[in-house]
Enzyme design. Structure first.
Site, mmCIF file in Angstrom:
data_model
loop_
_atom_site.group_PDB
_atom_site.id
_atom_site.type_symbol
_atom_site.label_atom_id
_atom_site.label_comp_id
_atom_site.label_asym_id
_atom_site.label_seq_id
_atom_site.Cartn_x
_atom_site.Cartn_y
_atom_site.Cartn_z
ATOM 1 N N LYS A 54 0.829 -1.206 0.000
ATOM 2 C CA LYS A 54 0.000 0.000 0.000
ATOM 3 C C LYS A 54 0.870 1.266 0.000
ATOM 4 O O LYS A 54 0.640 2.182 -0.787
ATOM 5 C CB LYS A 54 -0.905 -0.059 1.245
ATOM 6 C CG LYS A 54 -1.775 1.143 1.496
ATOM 7 C CD LYS A 54 -2.932 0.787 2.405
ATOM 8 C CE LYS A 54 -2.673 1.019 3.872
ATOM 9 N NZ LYS A 54 -2.681 2.441 4.274
ATOM 10 N N ARG A 67 2.904 5.904 -3.328
ATOM 11 C CA ARG A 67 4.043 6.687 -3.832
ATOM 12 C C ARG A 67 4.161 6.539 -5.350
ATOM 13 O O ARG A 67 4.420 7.513 -6.064
ATOM 14 C CB ARG A 67 5.324 6.256 -3.110
ATOM 15 C CG ARG A 67 5.339 6.784 -1.659
ATOM 16 C CD ARG A 67 6.287 6.006 -0.770
ATOM 17 N NE ARG A 67 6.413 6.591 0.558
ATOM 18 C CZ ARG A 67 5.527 6.439 1.562
ATOM 19 N NH1 ARG A 67 4.412 5.729 1.381
ATOM 20 N NH2 ARG A 67 5.747 6.994 2.740
ATOM 21 N N ARG A 121 -8.199 12.979 12.329
ATOM 22 C CA ARG A 121 -6.777 12.676 12.528
ATOM 23 C C ARG A 121 -5.908 13.939 12.450
ATOM 24 O O ARG A 121 -6.234 14.888 11.747
ATOM 25 C CB ARG A 121 -6.337 11.605 11.521
ATOM 26 C CG ARG A 121 -7.027 10.280 11.847
ATOM 27 C CD ARG A 121 -6.680 9.184 10.883
ATOM 28 N NE ARG A 121 -5.278 8.826 10.961
ATOM 29 C CZ ARG A 121 -4.690 7.984 10.118
ATOM 30 N NH1 ARG A 121 -5.396 7.433 9.145
ATOM 31 N NH2 ARG A 121 -3.412 7.688 10.251
ATOM 32 N N ASP A 123 2.349 -0.668 11.971
ATOM 33 C CA ASP A 123 1.039 -1.138 11.496
ATOM 34 C C ASP A 123 0.761 -2.594 11.888
ATOM 35 O O ASP A 123 -0.375 -3.064 11.781
ATOM 36 C CB ASP A 123 0.947 -1.000 9.970
ATOM 37 C CG ASP A 123 0.924 0.459 9.535
ATOM 38 O OD1 ASP A 123 0.549 1.321 10.353
ATOM 39 O OD2 ASP A 123 1.288 0.736 8.379
ATOM 40 N N ARG A 181 -5.866 2.512 18.226
ATOM 41 C CA ARG A 181 -5.615 1.066 18.159
ATOM 42 C C ARG A 181 -5.217 0.478 19.509
ATOM 43 O O ARG A 181 -5.378 -0.729 19.712
ATOM 44 C CB ARG A 181 -4.556 0.750 17.092
ATOM 45 C CG ARG A 181 -5.104 0.945 15.691
ATOM 46 C CD ARG A 181 -4.137 0.540 14.596
ATOM 47 N NE ARG A 181 -4.788 0.660 13.298
ATOM 48 C CZ ARG A 181 -4.155 0.820 12.136
ATOM 49 N NH1 ARG A 181 -2.837 0.893 12.114
ATOM 50 N NH2 ARG A 181 -4.839 0.912 11.006
HETATM 51 C C1 S3P Z 1 2.826 5.096 6.111
HETATM 52 C C2 S3P Z 1 3.464 5.447 7.269
HETATM 53 C C3 S3P Z 1 2.992 5.078 8.608
HETATM 54 C C4 S3P Z 1 2.005 3.934 8.536
HETATM 55 C C5 S3P Z 1 0.973 4.118 7.473
HETATM 56 C C6 S3P Z 1 1.626 4.246 6.115
HETATM 57 C C7 S3P Z 1 3.369 5.559 4.820
HETATM 58 O O1 S3P Z 1 2.349 6.186 9.180
HETATM 59 O O2 S3P Z 1 1.368 3.769 9.795
HETATM 60 O O3 S3P Z 1 0.079 3.023 7.437
HETATM 61 O O4 S3P Z 1 2.984 5.003 3.773
HETATM 62 O O5 S3P Z 1 4.193 6.469 4.832
HETATM 63 P P1 S3P Z 1 3.127 7.325 10.015
HETATM 64 O O6 S3P Z 1 4.052 7.991 9.097
HETATM 65 O O7 S3P Z 1 2.036 8.259 10.466
HETATM 66 O O8 S3P Z 1 3.783 6.610 11.140
#
Ligand code: S3P
Length: 424
Positions: free
Chosen positions: A21, A26, A120, A310, A341
């Site tokens: 994901k 990106r 958020r 995660d 969570r």
């Molecule tokens: C992600 C970074 C993480 C992760 C999220 C995806 C990313 O978040 O928890 O599911 O793709 O950069 P944080 O940067 O808020 O820690």
């Protein structure tokens, strides 16, 4: 969609895990900046990544879906304003990374999201982007936000948080800013942006926990996306705790900024092996073999947290099956995810008889406990809570009902099919 999960005997066989994901987001967004055509092979079909794809389409990219596995993004026309708000859905990554891109455009944009995303925190990106010259209109740093595109200048930002979303947002603004932009974080978070930037020709350097970029034009590329270790983690945890299990998960990204969960499971005595290691579009990838193991407890804290952030909900499920006391600390940012969570995992695992205690920044879990079942589980509109509960349900004595399981579609629409494929 409510579902019932029953105990199974074991997990056996081979599956291929869908595309990562984080890397898919990106690939979509960075392609939109190339002023050319990019071919993307193997992309996530989850709702979060679809939000990113829809947004770049709204900003003028042409998307040509060639097959289930392949699409082409044509960004030959420079990004242009959208006359309707850009809907980030449930996706924090879309919001935070797109903000970095939009902050430096010569037009204004507005970002909206669903109920959970609108709660958020966005201060973490708004503050540094404002330091670069960006202009936002927001209410208490939450969505909806208006972004007035501006001329940006590089900054040297010391982040209080280890966050790949914040880092990526600043770096995306940085490739469009005058001078050098550097981002330093307390611990190293996932580095997919850095790897894809250098794959696409950006001027980027990493030294310890500091990443620096200067103004760069990303070049069109073919990007192949490996499978998602965060999705694989549900199957890894399940195979470790369900007796007689032996599975192979093919094509999983094993970038070391993401493999904290493997390190912890191995320290817990988990039998996990990487096979057929290779590099795919600058990302380390392997097939993973996992066998049932007698787990022991672990202490999980500090620098490893961003490397498995995660996976903590499903790690908590596995810890209920480990001998001894597992302590998870320094994970307070788990309270700012799609749901709180820490509170959600504690509440729902207690319902099925786990010995788990919530702390301000994590959990204390005593094992090994027989999980009971015979109850209704809430998923708090959170895909990872839904899937973690499902894994717990596979070892509960009696069936559990998980309410609104459709939230799984945010990251992993293929989850149920794959679980059914391996279940005996
Ligand atoms: C992600 C970074 C993480 C992760 C999220 C995806 C990313 O978040 O928890 O599911 O793709 O950069 P944080 O940067 O808020 O820690």
């Amino acid at each position: 969609m409510d579902i019932t999960v029953n105990k199974i005997k074991s997990l056996k066989g081979t599956i291929e895990i869908p595309a990562d994901k984080s890397i898919t987001h990106r690939a979509f967004m960075f392609s939109a900046l190339t002023k050319g055509k990019c071919k993307i092979y193997n992309y996530s079909k989850g709702a979060d990544c679809t939000s990113s794809l829809n947004i770049i389409k709204q900003l003028g990219c042409e998307i040509n879906i060639i097959s289930d596995k392949e699409l082409i993004i044509d960004a030959s026309q420079a990004l242009k304003p959208s006359n309707t708000p850009l809907d980030c859905g449930n996706s924090g990554t879309t919001t935070r990374l797109m903000s970095g891109i939009l902050a430096g455009q010569n037009f204004s944009s507005s970002l909206i999201g669903d109920e959970s995303l609108s709660k958020r925190p966005m201060k973490r990106i708004i503050t540094p982007l404002e330091l670069m010259g960006a202009e936002f209109i927001h209410n208490d740093y939450k969505l909806p936000i208006e972004i007035k595109g501006n001329h940006l200048s590089g900054i040297n930002y010391i982040s209080p948080l280890a966050s790949a979303q914040v880092k990526s947002s600043i770096l995306l603004a940085g490739i469009n800013a005058d001078g050098l932009t550097s981002f330093t974080e307390p611990y190293k978070s996932r580095n997919h942006t850095e790897l894809m930037f250098s794959y696409m020709g950006a001027d980027i350097k990493t030294q310890g926990n500091t990443v620096s970029v200067s103004k760069s034009q990303l070049t069109p590329a073919e990007i192949e996306i490996p499978g998602d270790i965060s999705s694989a983690a549900f199957f890894i945890a399940a195979a470790l705790i369900i007796p007689n299990s032996d599975i192979i998960i093919k094509n999983v990204n094993i970038n070391e900024t993401r493999t904290g969960i493997i390190d912890v499971f191995k320290a817990m005595n988990g039998n996990i092996e990487f096979l057929n290691e290779r590099i795919v579009s600058n990302e380390k990838t392997a097939d993973i073999r996992v066998q049932y193991s007698s787990l022991k407890s672990a202490m999980v804290e500090g620098e490893i947290i961003p490397r498995l952030i995660d996976e903590i909900p499903v790690l908590a499920v596995a810890a209920t099956q480990a001998e001894g006391t597992t302590i998870i600390k320094d994970a307070q940012d788990l309270r700012n995810k799609e749901a709180d969570r820490i509170s959600a995992v504690t509440k729902e695992l207690k319902k099925i008889g786990a010995d788990i205690q919530e702390t301000p920044d994590g959990f204390i879990i005593n094992g090994k406990t027989d999980l009971t079942g015979n109850c209704e589980i809430e998923c708090y509109h959170d895909h990872r809570i839904a899937m973690s509960a499902h894994i717990a349900g596979l070892i509960c004595k009696k069936p559990i009902k998980i309410k609104e399981f459709q939230w799984v579609n945010i990251s992993f629409p293929e989850f149920l099919n794959l679980i059914n494929k391996l279940s005996i």
